[in-house]
Write a protein that holds these residues in place. Structure first.
Motif, mmCIF file in Angstrom:
data_model
loop_
_atom_site.group_PDB
_atom_site.id
_atom_site.type_symbol
_atom_site.label_atom_id
_atom_site.label_comp_id
_atom_site.label_asym_id
_atom_site.label_seq_id
_atom_site.Cartn_x
_atom_site.Cartn_y
_atom_site.Cartn_z
ATOM 1 N N MET A 153 29.185 -16.458 3.997
ATOM 2 C CA MET A 153 28.698 -16.643 5.716
ATOM 3 C C MET A 153 30.032 -16.242 6.816
ATOM 4 S SD MET A 153 25.450 -18.767 5.332
ATOM 5 C CE MET A 153 25.335 -18.886 7.279
ATOM 6 N N LEU A 154 30.423 -16.745 6.144
ATOM 7 C CA LEU A 154 31.896 -17.282 7.590
ATOM 8 C C LEU A 154 32.660 -15.683 6.943
ATOM 9 C CD1 LEU A 154 32.829 -20.801 7.235
ATOM 10 C CD2 LEU A 154 32.335 -20.353 9.170
ATOM 11 N N LEU A 155 32.241 -15.137 6.008
ATOM 12 C CA LEU A 155 33.662 -13.769 5.955
ATOM 13 C C LEU A 155 32.898 -13.006 6.547
ATOM 14 C CD1 LEU A 155 35.855 -12.701 4.133
ATOM 15 C CD2 LEU A 155 34.266 -12.228 2.141
ATOM 16 N N VAL A 156 30.945 -13.119 6.686
ATOM 17 C CA VAL A 156 30.178 -11.737 7.344
ATOM 18 C C VAL A 156 30.596 -11.907 8.537
ATOM 19 C CG1 VAL A 156 28.279 -11.211 8.026
ATOM 20 C CG2 VAL A 156 28.486 -11.393 5.864
ATOM 21 N N ARG A 157 31.284 -13.098 8.738
ATOM 22 C CA ARG A 157 30.862 -13.407 10.325
ATOM 23 C C ARG A 157 32.143 -13.531 11.342
ATOM 24 N NH1 ARG A 157 30.410 -13.073 14.769
ATOM 25 N NH2 ARG A 157 29.393 -14.197 16.758
ATOM 26 N N ALA A 158 33.601 -13.346 10.240
ATOM 27 C CA ALA A 158 34.910 -12.827 10.192
ATOM 28 C C ALA A 158 34.662 -11.152 10.808
ATOM 29 C CB ALA A 158 35.635 -13.759 9.480
ATOM 30 N N ASP A 159 34.287 -11.261 9.834
ATOM 31 C CA ASP A 159 34.630 -9.709 9.991
ATOM 32 C C ASP A 159 33.286 -9.051 11.012
ATOM 33 O OD1 ASP A 159 35.004 -6.954 8.434
ATOM 34 O OD2 ASP A 159 32.356 -6.457 8.530
ATOM 35 N N GLN A 160 32.353 -9.277 11.693
ATOM 36 C CA GLN A 160 31.952 -9.299 13.285
ATOM 37 C C GLN A 160 32.479 -9.177 13.850
ATOM 38 O OE1 GLN A 160 28.251 -11.237 13.236
ATOM 39 N NE2 GLN A 160 26.663 -9.801 12.170
ATOM 40 N N TYR A 161 33.436 -10.560 14.382
ATOM 41 C CA TYR A 161 34.196 -11.255 15.087
ATOM 42 C C TYR A 161 35.326 -10.122 15.564
ATOM 43 C CZ TYR A 161 37.223 -13.505 18.469
ATOM 44 O OH TYR A 161 37.612 -14.528 19.128
ATOM 45 N N LEU A 162 36.096 -9.042 14.111
ATOM 46 C CA LEU A 162 37.288 -8.882 14.111
ATOM 47 C C LEU A 162 36.609 -7.621 14.688
ATOM 48 C CD1 LEU A 162 38.910 -9.798 10.728
ATOM 49 C CD2 LEU A 162 39.960 -9.703 13.434
ATOM 50 N N THR A 163 35.767 -6.433 14.278
ATOM 51 C CA THR A 163 34.892 -5.743 14.500
ATOM 52 C C THR A 163 34.814 -5.209 16.146
ATOM 53 O OG1 THR A 163 33.560 -4.931 12.749
ATOM 54 C CG2 THR A 163 33.287 -3.522 14.453
ATOM 55 N N GLY A 164 34.217 -6.600 16.319
ATOM 56 C CA GLY A 164 34.395 -6.415 17.975
ATOM 57 C C GLY A 164 35.331 -6.522 18.250
ATOM 58 N N ILE A 165 36.403 -7.508 17.838
ATOM 59 C CA ILE A 165 37.834 -7.561 19.045
ATOM 60 C C ILE A 165 37.849 -6.272 19.023
ATOM 61 C CG2 ILE A 165 39.906 -8.386 18.685
ATOM 62 C CD1 ILE A 165 38.486 -11.408 17.649
ATOM 63 N N ARG A 166 37.946 -4.921 17.649
ATOM 64 C CA ARG A 166 38.767 -3.482 17.919
ATOM 65 C C ARG A 166 38.288 -2.810 18.889
ATOM 66 N NH1 ARG A 166 38.783 -5.215 11.555
ATOM 67 N NH2 ARG A 166 40.662 -6.346 11.110
ATOM 68 N N ARG A 167 36.827 -3.211 18.692
ATOM 69 C CA ARG A 167 36.201 -2.071 19.545
ATOM 70 C C ARG A 167 36.464 -2.495 20.981
ATOM 71 N NH1 ARG A 167 30.400 -2.148 18.769
ATOM 72 N NH2 ARG A 167 30.784 -0.152 19.686
ATOM 73 N N MET A 181 27.429 -23.386 14.962
ATOM 74 C CA MET A 181 28.772 -22.240 15.325
ATOM 75 C C MET A 181 29.602 -22.029 13.899
ATOM 76 S SD MET A 181 30.617 -23.486 18.421
ATOM 77 C CE MET A 181 29.606 -22.277 20.694
ATOM 78 N N PRO A 182 30.533 -21.282 13.933
ATOM 79 C CA PRO A 182 30.196 -19.966 14.654
ATOM 80 C C PRO A 182 29.473 -18.810 14.513
ATOM 81 C CG PRO A 182 32.497 -19.879 12.414
ATOM 82 C CD PRO A 182 31.164 -21.019 11.881
ATOM 83 N N PHE A 183 28.361 -18.859 14.000
ATOM 84 C CA PHE A 183 27.556 -17.884 13.768
ATOM 85 C C PHE A 183 26.618 -18.477 14.579
ATOM 86 C CE2 PHE A 183 28.094 -20.468 10.067
ATOM 87 C CZ PHE A 183 28.839 -19.451 8.772
ATOM 88 N N VAL A 184 27.118 -18.671 16.115
ATOM 89 C CA VAL A 184 26.518 -18.552 17.747
ATOM 90 C C VAL A 184 27.504 -17.814 18.641
ATOM 91 C CG1 VAL A 184 25.779 -20.079 19.675
ATOM 92 C CG2 VAL A 184 24.801 -21.141 17.501
ATOM 93 N N THR A 185 26.928 -17.211 19.656
ATOM 94 C CA THR A 185 28.405 -16.508 20.146
ATOM 95 C C THR A 185 27.455 -17.097 21.925
ATOM 96 O OG1 THR A 185 27.909 -14.754 18.808
ATOM 97 C CG2 THR A 185 28.196 -14.858 21.422
ATOM 98 N N ARG A 186 28.728 -17.252 22.592
ATOM 99 C CA ARG A 186 28.223 -17.416 24.094
ATOM 100 C C ARG A 186 27.496 -15.859 24.691
ATOM 101 N NH1 ARG A 186 33.691 -19.570 25.866
ATOM 102 N NH2 ARG A 186 32.482 -20.003 28.454
ATOM 103 N N SER A 187 26.334 -16.432 25.053
ATOM 104 C CA SER A 187 25.303 -15.316 25.899
ATOM 105 C C SER A 187 25.365 -15.243 27.102
ATOM 106 C CB SER A 187 23.863 -15.163 25.002
ATOM 107 O OG SER A 187 23.322 -14.414 25.207
ATOM 108 N N PHE A 188 25.237 -14.217 27.766
ATOM 109 C CA PHE A 188 24.873 -14.463 29.384
ATOM 110 C C PHE A 188 23.176 -13.560 29.383
ATOM 111 C CE2 PHE A 188 27.598 -10.827 28.940
ATOM 112 C CZ PHE A 188 27.174 -10.277 29.661
ATOM 113 N N GLU A 189 23.046 -14.206 30.499
ATOM 114 C CA GLU A 189 21.904 -12.870 31.107
ATOM 115 C C GLU A 189 21.991 -12.310 32.788
ATOM 116 O OE1 GLU A 189 17.292 -12.763 30.289
ATOM 117 O OE2 GLU A 189 17.607 -13.944 31.817
ATOM 118 N N ILE A 190 21.776 -11.309 33.049
ATOM 119 C CA ILE A 190 21.703 -11.267 34.320
ATOM 120 C C ILE A 190 20.085 -10.497 34.399
ATOM 121 C CG2 ILE A 190 22.912 -10.020 35.968
ATOM 122 C CD1 ILE A 190 25.667 -9.728 34.626
#
Length: 283
Positions: A97-111, A155-164
């Motif tokens: 799970m951590l490996l998947v989450r790390a990959d998601q995080y890196l993808t988010g940073i790159r994009r 954490m780290p499977f939780v993300t800080r989230s906002f709503e407007i």
């Protein structure tokens, strides 16, 4: 042949203190020198110490290792090893799970920079989400505080989230809310309950974009003006509140700058194609 404690320590790479502990637990029974206080070990003792290393490298603690080698029955060994096997399997599951989450995080940073300031049409990923802060004020509610403490353990499977809210976007009002969110892949794996104030935000056709905000009080719905302009220019109708998450915080021009991803639900329109997000393919 007899071996002194220093010799055994060098042969097996076990500290003298640990060798004394194993003696105390009855794993080995070295003989004492007749004319000195030296401990003398034989090959039989070393065999038991090798067994200790074998169990220790499965992840058993020192005390449990000593028990397994010196006083456990056949049934005890089988039960302890079965429990350890289940523990290892759970550890592997979490590491995957951590490996998947790390990959998601890196993808988010790159994009993040690729998405910055531009809009595309995509389905938002389905998430579990709750809010516990409005503008700069956290809710002083014991139940909500307890929920926050529970979700922080995810954490780290939780993300800080906002709503407007839609009205604040349309009226350029500096109101917003923050909380935590989790993608459905991890919701299922962690068996996260869906109980108020936790709510499901389903996948919806949305305008998808990214923006930055710098400084302690820099976050504002005004950062989404370019998103609202895109909505108007393309004759779209806003269908709900904007929501998103912090991608990362970095230093830029000597200022702490946050990169944010946002989804603004809109009504589908003939001729428009909404892509599935990368995260959505996992949900």
């Amino acid at each position: 042949m007899k071996y002194k404690i220093g010799d055994v320590s060098k042969i097996l790479g076990i500290s003298p203190d640990l060798l004394r502990y194993y003696q105390k637990k009855g794993v080995v029974t070295p003989t004492m020198g007749e004319n000195n206080n030296y401990r003398y070990y034989d090959a039989w003792d070393i065999n038991f110490l090798i067994d200790c290393l074998w169990f220790k490298n499965f992840g058993f603690g020192i005390e449990q290792t000593a028990k397994l080698v010196s006083s456990s029955t056949y049934e005890d060994v089988a039960a302890d090893m079965n429990a350890k096997k289940a523990e290892i399997e759970e550890s592997i599951r979490r590491e995957q799970m951590l490996l998947v989450r790390a990959d998601q995080y890196l993808t988010g940073i790159r994009r993040a920079r690729e998405l910055l300031g531009r809009c595309d049409l995509a389905y938002s990923p389905a998430i579990y989400r709750y809010l516990n802060r409005h503008n700069q004020d956290y809710e002083n509610i014991p139940e909500l505080q307890g929920l926050s403490q529970q979700w922080l353990q995810y954490m780290p499977f939780v993300t800080r989230s906002f709503e407007i809210e839609k009205k604040d976007l349309e009226n350029h009002t500096d109101n917003y809310a923050w909380g935590f969110s989790m993608g459905m892949e991890f919701v299922r794996r962690l068996n996260v309950p869906l109980e108020p104030p936790v709510m499901l935000l389903p996948s919806r056709p949305s305008v998808h974009a990214a923006f930055t905000s710098s400084g302690k009080t820099g976050f504002s719905p005004r950062h989404l003006k370019f998103v609202m302009d895109f909505v108007r220019e393309n004759g779209l109708t806003v269908a709900g509140n904007a929501h998103g998450n912090l991608i990362c915080s970095v230093m830029e021009d000597d200022r702490l700058t946050g990169y944010f991803e946002v989804w603004l639900p809109v009504e589908p329109k003939e001729g428009l194609v909404f892509a599935h997000s990368e995260r959505q393919t996992h949900d």
